[in-house]
Design an enzyme around this catalytic site. Sequence first.
Site, PDB file in Angstrom:
ATOM      1  N   SER A  64     -11.564  -1.401  -0.264  1.00  9.41           N
ATOM      2  CA  SER A  64     -10.046  -1.448   0.325  1.00  9.41           C
ATOM      3  C   SER A  64     -10.189  -2.050   1.631  1.00  9.41           C
ATOM      4  CB  SER A  64      -9.762   0.251   0.724  1.00  9.41           C
ATOM      5  OG  SER A  64      -9.412   0.981  -0.474  1.00  9.41           O
ATOM      6  N   HIS A  78      -3.807   6.088   3.708  1.00  5.47           N
ATOM      7  CA  HIS A  78      -4.321   4.833   3.344  1.00  5.47           C
ATOM      8  C   HIS A  78      -4.001   3.447   3.650  1.00  5.47           C
ATOM      9  CE1 HIS A  78      -5.878   1.671   0.426  1.00  5.47           C
ATOM     10  NE2 HIS A  78      -7.085   2.356   0.437  1.00  5.47           N
ATOM     11  N   ASP A 115       0.746  -1.145  -0.054  1.00  7.23           N
ATOM     12  CA  ASP A 115      -0.156  -0.051  -0.081  1.00  7.23           C
ATOM     13  C   ASP A 115       0.858   1.212   0.036  1.00  7.23           C
ATOM     14  OD1 ASP A 115      -2.252   1.851   0.836  1.00  7.23           O
ATOM     15  OD2 ASP A 115      -3.371  -0.293   0.886  1.00  7.23           O
TER      16      ASP A 115
END
Length: 507
Positions: A452, A281, A231
């Site tokens: 996600s 994120h 990520d």
Amino acid sequence: MKKNYVVVALLSVVLFSACSKDEDRYSGANQSGQELFQKDTLSKAAINSRIDQISNEKGSFHWKDGGYQMLWSAIIRGNNTVTIGYGVNADDFDSHKSGKGREIKARLKSIILESEKGSEKEVIFKEDDDLNLMDVVIKKRETLEALLKEQHIRYIEPADYRYFDTVEARPVYGPEVSSSSGCGFSSATIATADYTTVTPNARVPWNFYKHNIPGAWNYSTGSGITIGVVDTGLSPQQSLMGSSFNSGASSGRTVQRFGVYVDSIWPWSSGFDGPDDQCGHGTSMASVATAPRNNSGLPVGVAYNASLITYRAASNVVLDGYHEQEGVKLAFTALGNNNNVKIISMSMGHIISVGKIEDGVKYAYSKGKLIFCAGGTSTSFTNFAGVIFPASMSEAVAVTGVKEGTTFQECDVCHKGGKIDFTIVMERAGTNNNVPVLSYYNNQANYVGGSSVATATTAGIAALVWAKNPGWTRDQVLTKMKQSSTFYPTKNADFGHGNINAQLAVQ
């Protein structure tokens, strides 16, 4: 960060068989070379329009589908950089196993250098250690023509074409998607209805109960399993994912952070910018899967005793550009080579298939890794893409988010489709609240959702199953998860096997 793309959170290789005839490689090959290699190249708008059209027609886009002129136009508009995947057949991606890889590469380099009339240092700027691919600079159409005639090329594609450069820029983490899965450093006060407090003072997100995750903890907490998260990195300012990773009921595990992303607009730049999350994120995804169960009064992760390895592989969730795609490839090959890693979770992607990423995913898969990828989270102008890449690959387990309720409905920004394997409840009825997760900063939490979080949640459940059955193979773990899901044994056309019952999966 160098980009301010739309939250196409998780938009998200050309891999085609080696063949003896150049005509088999690209559509429109019955036309003459002169017609195909027109002097005038396509604009970015024209290239993107064709990508959209093919994606709508076929459900995905590979550069082989667009024809010569489109390929050459995209190469020119992508800093003249090209990725070449080579091998004796479509499955010859592993350089350690390839019998003729070095020989093929040497021939291709000779062709390129002879045509381009440049030095090797100027023309060949990246050769992979694990995969049969290289990145080169091509400035002459004749070079591309010569390469396309070679028998042992698996794919040729632009290495730095950026689809989203021509899309209207919007905030990466704007209010219209603040509860989905783009970049952001926000925090929120978590409503008391959205969690349950358990010992020693940890908050269990509401949706965990929809999948019987707390019940599964009576049998397994993920101990002995390592999850790799590809990520945007891990926050250095969230101690629960750092110095306090082993605390409370979470102990005897490790957290490691790596960075394989180069923050530069130039493909030939080098120098990773470190493991720290500069988007937010990656921190959220890692916390969903593995956040500790302690007395902090913050959200706990699904597999709170599993170990964690994170890779900062991209600047944000849209894998659009050379260094994002190169970083993801490097992360997958590194995790593939790590014998401690059982599970890989990636909540990023693209609407365009990327050869080097496909090779990286296949490499990790060949090493026995169980790979989970997000099916897609996006705003309305890109949700035509269906299940995005690389979740669309057969080697990946595709996950998406659904709304709370008795009937299946995708969450407001989530993709669905025939390639989805599992779903996770992400969005509350009534309030539309998403899932409580750790935020970027200490002592803070936030709501995050979309495919996600669904993906990271599923990776955590897989860790529970594998920890309960440490001698199992990847396929046995995946089969048990399917058998413990809503629609088993019949797969739903849009939602795969449906919601996983984690407690059933570990019994």
